[in-house]
Design a protein around this motif. Structure first.
Motif, PDB file in Angstrom:
ATOM      1  N   UNK A  85      -9.336   6.554   7.070  1.00 23.27           N
ATOM      2  CA  UNK A  85      -9.000   5.395   6.391  1.00 23.27           C
ATOM      3  C   UNK A  85      -7.829   4.679   6.820  1.00 23.27           C
ATOM      4  N   UNK A  86      -6.889   5.201   7.559  1.00 21.92           N
ATOM      5  CA  UNK A  86      -5.545   4.622   8.109  1.00 21.92           C
ATOM      6  C   UNK A  86      -5.851   3.253   8.470  1.00 21.92           C
ATOM      7  N   UNK A  87      -5.002   2.358   8.260  1.00 24.21           N
ATOM      8  CA  UNK A  87      -4.785   1.050   8.707  1.00 24.21           C
ATOM      9  C   UNK A  87      -3.761   0.690   9.634  1.00 24.21           C
ATOM     10  N   UNK A  88      -2.714   1.733   9.558  1.00 24.43           N
ATOM     11  CA  UNK A  88      -1.719   1.486  10.422  1.00 24.43           C
ATOM     12  C   UNK A  88      -1.107   3.018  10.863  1.00 24.43           C
ATOM     13  N   UNK A  89      -0.890   3.219  12.369  1.00 26.65           N
ATOM     14  CA  UNK A  89      -0.735   4.364  12.770  1.00 26.65           C
ATOM     15  C   UNK A  89       0.791   4.092  13.550  1.00 26.65           C
ATOM     16  N   UNK A 144      -0.970   8.964   9.983  1.00 27.39           N
ATOM     17  CA  UNK A 144      -1.185   9.207  11.308  1.00 27.39           C
ATOM     18  C   UNK A 144       0.002   9.105  12.318  1.00 27.39           C
ATOM     19  N   UNK A 145       0.080  10.144  13.334  1.00 26.70           N
ATOM     20  CA  UNK A 145       1.044   9.640  14.438  1.00 26.70           C
ATOM     21  C   UNK A 145       0.592  10.178  15.762  1.00 26.70           C
ATOM     22  N   UNK A 163       0.649  -1.109  -0.055  1.00 28.76           N
ATOM     23  CA  UNK A 163      -0.064  -0.045   0.059  1.00 28.76           C
ATOM     24  C   UNK A 163       0.638   1.217  -0.054  1.00 28.76           C
ATOM     25  N   UNK A 164       0.382   2.243   0.623  1.00 30.41           N
ATOM     26  CA  UNK A 164       1.070   3.530   0.612  1.00 30.41           C
ATOM     27  C   UNK A 164       1.237   4.112   2.023  1.00 30.41           C
ATOM     28  N   UNK A 165       2.098   5.061   1.950  1.00 34.51           N
ATOM     29  CA  UNK A 165       2.498   5.888   3.493  1.00 34.51           C
ATOM     30  C   UNK A 165       2.574   7.224   2.800  1.00 34.51           C
ATOM     31  N   UNK A 166       2.368   7.977   4.133  1.00 32.13           N
ATOM     32  CA  UNK A 166       2.703   9.484   3.829  1.00 32.13           C
ATOM     33  C   UNK A 166       3.081  10.283   5.280  1.00 32.13           C
ATOM     34  N   UNK A 167       3.536  11.289   5.298  1.00 35.57           N
ATOM     35  CA  UNK A 167       3.981  12.388   6.379  1.00 35.57           C
ATOM     36  C   UNK A 167       3.360  13.644   5.997  1.00 35.57           C
TER      37      UNK A 167
END
Length: 238
Positions: free
Chosen positions: A215-219, A203-204, A160-164
């Motif tokens: 919709x985050x699946x991983x924080x 998300x942090x 999938x994807x990640x963003x900061x």
């Protein structure tokens, strides 16, 4: 540590319930960068299993120390920091996940250097959703070609994807940035349905509620679990 971790898990549960999501579908990644193995083991004893690192050498050393002292099931380790070409071998040989792939060259090196005896390296593409010139990440319009090329590489599995996004206290701006990443993933799923993309790493500590709402699946949470960061804290415990 146990109290901090329980508080974060409760925040995640409340944030999921607020948007009618099941918190069981969310993964908490404890960002242990700059903290020592003692803190990792304390979190592990409190039930945490997934840990995120920014610095390759620190991660590899900490993994070895934790493995020697942790009697439970193996911990899972994620690379979340920028990747230099000369660091890919150590990542490929030791890490379980990589969140910060933003160009094909890095993915190719990770694929070539992943040992055959290890399971495929789980990979996320980092996206520059804020358009900041100084920020790592592929541009959204580059994603279809990059995703297709990365997914074709052996020894990797694109997840999938990640963003900061650029930091802000404005909840509306937080959600807008996270919504852009969610839209990127939705478009990729339509364009490339065979890839089975299932992960949004966003998300942090300061904005996990907004990320979960979008919709985050991983924080990725560090400060709220481990406290304020200090390079001195990275010194391994005796």
């Amino acid at each position: 540590m146990q109290g901090n971790l329980a508080a974060v898990i409760e925040r995640i549960s409340r944030a999921a319930a607020a948007v009618s999501r099941d918190s069981a579908g969310l993964t908490l990644l404890a960002v242990s960068k700059t903290f020592g193995v003692a803190e990792v083991l304390a979190a592990a004893r409190a039930g945490q299993r997934c840990f995120g690192e920014n610095y390759v050498q620190e991660a590899v050393e900490k993994m070895a120390q934790a493995a020697a002292r942790w009697p439970g099931p193996p911990l899972q380790w994620h690379m979340i920091g920028p990747i230099q070409s000369n660091k890919t071998r150590a990542i490929a040989e030791h890490l379980d996940w990589v969140h910060s792939v933003d160009r094909l060259k890095i993915a190719q090196r990770l694929s070539e250097q992943r040992p055959d005896h290890l399971p495929p390296l789980q990979v996320l593409l980092q996206v520059n959703v804020s358009g900041e010139a100084s920020k790592s990440g592929a541009a959204p319009e580059e994603l279809p070609a990059l995703a297709l090329a990365v997914a074709a590489l052996p020894r990797l599995r694109l997840r999938g994807l990640m963003a900061i996004p650029a930091p802000t206290d404005d909840v509306l701006l937080q959600r807008a940035a996270f919504a852009r990443l969610r839209t990127c993933l939705e478009q990729l799923r339509l364009q490339l349905p065979d890839l089975s993309l299932d992960t949004l790493s966003m998300g942090m500590s300061a904005d996990l509620e907004s990320a979960i709402a979008e919709g985050s699946t991983l924080v990725r949470v560090g400060t709220a679990i481990f406290g304020a960061r200090s390079r001195a804290a990275a010194t391994p415990a005796p």
